[in-house]
Motif scaffolding. Structure first.
Motif, PDB file in Angstrom:
ATOM      1  N   HIS A  81       0.832  -1.201   0.000  1.00  0.00           N
ATOM      2  CA  HIS A  81       0.000   0.000   0.000  1.00  0.00           C
ATOM      3  C   HIS A  81       0.873   1.260   0.000  1.00  0.00           C
ATOM      4  O   HIS A  81       0.694   2.163  -0.825  1.00  0.00           O
ATOM      5  CB  HIS A  81      -0.870  -0.051   1.249  1.00  0.00           C
ATOM      6  CG  HIS A  81      -1.916   0.995   1.314  1.00  0.00           C
ATOM      7  ND1 HIS A  81      -3.112   0.879   0.647  1.00  0.00           N
ATOM      8  CD2 HIS A  81      -1.959   2.177   1.969  1.00  0.00           C
ATOM      9  CE1 HIS A  81      -3.844   1.947   0.899  1.00  0.00           C
ATOM     10  NE2 HIS A  81      -3.162   2.754   1.687  1.00  0.00           N
ATOM     11  N   VAL A  92       2.914   1.718  -3.279  1.00  0.00           N
ATOM     12  CA  VAL A  92       2.141   2.253  -4.399  1.00  0.00           C
ATOM     13  C   VAL A  92       1.924   3.748  -4.239  1.00  0.00           C
ATOM     14  O   VAL A  92       2.126   4.520  -5.182  1.00  0.00           O
ATOM     15  CB  VAL A  92       0.806   1.489  -4.539  1.00  0.00           C
ATOM     16  CG1 VAL A  92      -0.142   2.233  -5.432  1.00  0.00           C
ATOM     17  CG2 VAL A  92       1.055   0.102  -5.085  1.00  0.00           C
ATOM     18  N   GLU A 149       6.535  -5.463  -6.277  1.00  0.00           N
ATOM     19  CA  GLU A 149       5.077  -5.396  -6.136  1.00  0.00           C
ATOM     20  C   GLU A 149       4.453  -6.789  -6.205  1.00  0.00           C
ATOM     21  O   GLU A 149       3.595  -7.138  -5.397  1.00  0.00           O
ATOM     22  CB  GLU A 149       4.475  -4.518  -7.238  1.00  0.00           C
ATOM     23  CG  GLU A 149       4.514  -3.047  -6.896  1.00  0.00           C
ATOM     24  CD  GLU A 149       4.135  -2.187  -8.083  1.00  0.00           C
ATOM     25  OE1 GLU A 149       3.560  -2.709  -9.047  1.00  0.00           O
ATOM     26  OE2 GLU A 149       4.430  -0.985  -8.039  1.00  0.00           O
ATOM     27  N   TRP A 168      -5.907  -7.125  -3.385  1.00  0.00           N
ATOM     28  CA  TRP A 168      -4.491  -6.844  -3.635  1.00  0.00           C
ATOM     29  C   TRP A 168      -4.151  -6.802  -5.115  1.00  0.00           C
ATOM     30  O   TRP A 168      -3.230  -6.096  -5.522  1.00  0.00           O
ATOM     31  CB  TRP A 168      -3.603  -7.888  -2.941  1.00  0.00           C
ATOM     32  CG  TRP A 168      -3.785  -7.925  -1.468  1.00  0.00           C
ATOM     33  CD1 TRP A 168      -4.290  -8.950  -0.727  1.00  0.00           C
ATOM     34  CD2 TRP A 168      -3.498  -6.877  -0.531  1.00  0.00           C
ATOM     35  NE1 TRP A 168      -4.321  -8.616   0.601  1.00  0.00           N
ATOM     36  CE2 TRP A 168      -3.842  -7.355   0.747  1.00  0.00           C
ATOM     37  CE3 TRP A 168      -2.978  -5.600  -0.653  1.00  0.00           C
ATOM     38  CZ2 TRP A 168      -3.697  -6.587   1.903  1.00  0.00           C
ATOM     39  CZ3 TRP A 168      -2.830  -4.833   0.487  1.00  0.00           C
ATOM     40  CH2 TRP A 168      -3.185  -5.336   1.734  1.00  0.00           C
ATOM     41  N   TYR A 171      -3.929  -3.455  -6.753  1.00  0.00           N
ATOM     42  CA  TYR A 171      -2.670  -2.713  -6.589  1.00  0.00           C
ATOM     43  C   TYR A 171      -1.715  -3.034  -7.739  1.00  0.00           C
ATOM     44  O   TYR A 171      -0.998  -2.170  -8.215  1.00  0.00           O
ATOM     45  CB  TYR A 171      -2.012  -3.075  -5.265  1.00  0.00           C
ATOM     46  CG  TYR A 171      -2.679  -2.458  -4.071  1.00  0.00           C
ATOM     47  CD1 TYR A 171      -2.222  -1.267  -3.546  1.00  0.00           C
ATOM     48  CD2 TYR A 171      -3.769  -3.059  -3.469  1.00  0.00           C
ATOM     49  CE1 TYR A 171      -2.825  -0.696  -2.451  1.00  0.00           C
ATOM     50  CE2 TYR A 171      -4.380  -2.495  -2.373  1.00  0.00           C
ATOM     51  CZ  TYR A 171      -3.905  -1.315  -1.871  1.00  0.00           C
ATOM     52  OH  TYR A 171      -4.508  -0.744  -0.796  1.00  0.00           O
ATOM     53  N   VAL A 220      -5.403   7.351  -1.752  1.00  0.00           N
ATOM     54  CA  VAL A 220      -5.016   5.961  -1.506  1.00  0.00           C
ATOM     55  C   VAL A 220      -4.533   5.817  -0.069  1.00  0.00           C
ATOM     56  O   VAL A 220      -4.922   4.910   0.657  1.00  0.00           O
ATOM     57  CB  VAL A 220      -3.905   5.514  -2.484  1.00  0.00           C
ATOM     58  CG1 VAL A 220      -3.259   4.227  -1.995  1.00  0.00           C
ATOM     59  CG2 VAL A 220      -4.473   5.302  -3.867  1.00  0.00           C
ATOM     60  N   ILE A 224      -7.982   3.180  -9.102  1.00  0.00           N
ATOM     61  CA  ILE A 224      -7.841   3.366  -7.662  1.00  0.00           C
ATOM     62  C   ILE A 224      -9.200   3.541  -7.021  1.00  0.00           C
ATOM     63  O   ILE A 224      -9.472   3.012  -5.949  1.00  0.00           O
ATOM     64  CB  ILE A 224      -6.931   4.563  -7.389  1.00  0.00           C
ATOM     65  CG1 ILE A 224      -5.529   4.182  -7.821  1.00  0.00           C
ATOM     66  CG2 ILE A 224      -6.932   4.932  -5.932  1.00  0.00           C
ATOM     67  CD1 ILE A 224      -4.701   5.355  -8.171  1.00  0.00           C
ATOM     68  N   SER A 263     -10.580   0.209  -6.633  1.00  0.00           N
ATOM     69  CA  SER A 263      -9.974  -0.545  -5.530  1.00  0.00           C
ATOM     70  C   SER A 263     -10.484  -0.024  -4.196  1.00  0.00           C
ATOM     71  O   SER A 263     -10.684  -0.774  -3.250  1.00  0.00           O
ATOM     72  CB  SER A 263      -8.461  -0.468  -5.617  1.00  0.00           C
ATOM     73  OG  SER A 263      -7.999   0.681  -4.982  1.00  0.00           O
TER      74      SER A 263
END
Lengths: 411, 411
Positions: free
Chosen positions: B194, B197, B245, B267, B270, B327, B403, B406
């Motif tokens: 997290h 990113v 990542e 996940w 991401y 984020v 994003i 997510s």
């Protein structure tokens, strides 16, 4: 039940394609089987756990853990394991001896604090990049052996006898690994790296040609379209090649002289070439973005630049292919100077063609509004393509220089 | 002697900076030390090699091998180890039983062929990407346990007792690992991912601003130059972020609910955002190439486009920073729509500015030869910059959409 069956069959198919794509992976599985069976048969006569503390077990464990896909990986792990086991064993026996001399009260304190300190320090040292690259596995084994010996309840003379037997067994395990790994269809990390680099170069050359052809030919949508597009996406494999190149160069360093590669072959040169190729691939990703964007240049603009762009992309892909074949054969190319010259000529032609564009623009007859729109769109695409192309050029020459350097040093 | 001393001190300095940069690495070392000392003390009273076959040894080994930097890594290895040991043990005991029933001649043949077949198949299965990602370590342990048990000289009833003790010891080892890993300053792979990113997003924003500022400000070489250039190179970290990542997303999947992250936190989103950011970074690499190339646009062209380019880069870096902070806080941003709107306005302004360029070109007073040269050079740089910028835009919006997705899925 049906979903389980279909899952199993699809899994089987996937495994089948992986095996068919690279039969060496199947062979690797068989090699591990051979090594393990050998070591098992070797110790089958003397049962594994026979009072001495299950020493033969260490041979099996060594084979399972040390056997790697490439010879370099096998050597890296084998050497690390052997050296780490012996140094950690020696150190632990020494500390054990000191502890046993300092009385029953101090003994557990000395032993456990030494385990604590050494384990902490060794674990931390794994974060140091140089050490991680070369000795990561060795440090794990060091901590393991040291803790096992330090914590064991044996007396020092017992330990020495035990250590002797154990080092013998580990040596037998490593020897079996290396013999099977080198004799049965060996896979050399160095050769893999070599092939990877020249294959990536070919892919870049194909993609470059493919992308530019796609762009200038897409008015005539012929049946060849699909194959072109597939060909032009090859550069995407190059984008994320860093990790595998790094690890292979790391392992290649452990390998002895083999094939055309000497002992001190300049593996780090391959990494430099790889970085240059990645840079090319980044440019081509940007180029791909321009080509597939919504804004498209008007036809007459495209036609004006088509021939020279095609010549440039063909010229540079020829240079790339020539470099790739000279890497493959490890000989300096004779025609490379000529090809680079042709490529540079094409760059200059393109500059001339670009120079003549503004005149065309002001003289072109379509209605003014459309012409203006065309101007922007053309700016969006054609120059972007050509600029990306010309941007890529110096890099290609840099790569070619690097490769020549590596050839001279290496063979 | 002096070189050795200087090498040691430089090594110490390097280790010191690594520790100072990320104290969690030092803490990780201490944690491993604590776990090992705990397990050693636990078994210090009963010596490690005491006839049962050195079972306590497995606890030490488990701690050394299973303890990882992140909680996810620890769980991944622990669960893999536990499951693989028990399944392989059961299977091996079964085959042992069958072999013992089939007579003294068949026994070694059955045992060694089963070792060969299972080791080969399991090793090959490690090449299948899905399995490699989730069970790589488990398969090693599976092969190890199976070979050890199958080859051991014990009778079946002995084996069962042994297996019970061994699974107990391994469970104790894993438990100690997990307790120390979770309780002492835990490092969660999910949180790392997290943060990585959102940090990468900030870097991209800074670099974008920095690059464009560098380009348009380099006529006024002020003292701030160096810091700008450093800031503008931040995107380079994003270029090769794929490997870390991927591995962190892999480990994060094993982690339970922690902090703001639920059990089924998405996940893989991401990874998509990461891929989009890498694409941005590729574009910026191309942009960087244009900016640092030998061909430079003439001053009056630059001045014409400067303000709108600066506004665009500022707008898009604002969008990126807004996304990054949304984020970080895991809240949908209110102002993102406004900022994206502003960015799109800037794109349109830039298009207008580009449209007005050709007129300027034909009207500009400098001597014709110089003007023509300027034309090419300008094409080489300014449009490339602006085109790269506009190319990057759709991607930014794609990233922002991703994003938002997510966030909605993830809470």
């Amino acid at each position: 039940v049906m979903t389980v069956v279909s899952k199993v069959t699809s899994f089987g198919k996937k495994a089948g394609t992986i095996g068919a794509d690279d039969p060496r992976k199947v062979i690797h599985g068989v090699k591990v089987g051979i090594a393990l069976t050998l070591v098992s048969l070797f110790y089958y006569t003397r049962p594994l756990y026979d009072g001495v503390g299950g020493c033969a077990m260490w041979a099996v464990m060594t084979v399972v853990v040390v056997f790697e896909f490439t010879v370099g990986g096998c050597l890296y792990k084998g050497i690390n394991r052997a050296v780490a086991t012996s140094t950690a064993g020696t150190l632990a026996v020494g500390i054990h001896w000191i502890a046993s001399k300092s009385g029953a009260k101090m003994e557990p304190i000395i032993l456990s604090s030494s385990v604590f300190l050494l384990a902490s320090a060794a674990t931390f040292s794994r974060f140091i990049p140089n050490i991680k690259a070369r000795f990561d596995y060795g440090i794990t084994i060091f901590i393991l052996t040291f803790s096992l010996v330090a914590v064991s309840g044996y007396r020092v003379d017992e330990l020495l006898r035990l250590a002797q037997v154990r080092i013998c067994t580990i040596a037998i395990g490593i020897a079996i690994c290396l013999v099977v790994c080198v004799l049965v269809r060996p896979v050399w990390a160095g050769q893999e790296l070599h092939l990877l680099v020249s294959r990536n170069m070919d892919k870049l050359a194909d993609s470059l040609e493919g992308l530019v052809e796609d762009y200038f030919m897409n008015d005539k949508k012929v049946e060849g379209e699909v194959s072109y597009s597939q060909r032009s996406q090859g550069y995407k494999n190059v984008l994320n090649s860093k990790a595998s190149e790094d690890s292979q160069a790391n392992l290649a360093r452990w390998e002895p002289r083999h094939g055309k590669f000497g002992f001190k072959h300049p593996w780090c040169q391959y990494l430099k070439v790889g970085a240059a190729m990645r840079y090319c691939a980044y440019c081509m990703e940007a180029l791909n973005g321009c080509i597939n964007s919504e804004f498209q240049a008007p036809e007459h603009m495209k036609r004006h630049l088509r021939d020279v762009c095609m010549r440039l992309s063909l010229g540079s892909s020829k240079v790339l292919k020539e470099i790739s074949s000279s890497v493959k054969s490890m000989k300096e190319s004779r025609s490379i100077q000529v090809l680079v010259g042709e490529m540079n000529d094409a760059v200059e032609e393109l500059q001339v063609a670009l120079r003549s564009l503004p005149k065309q623009l002001t003289q072109s007859p379509p209605p003014p509004a459309a012409a203006e729109a065309a101007t922007i769109e053309k700016r969006h695409c054609v120059p972007a393509v050509t600029i990306s192309l010309t941007e890529v050029m110096p890099l290609f020459t840099a790569a070619s220089l690097l490769i020549e350097v590596s050839e001279r040093v290496g063979g």
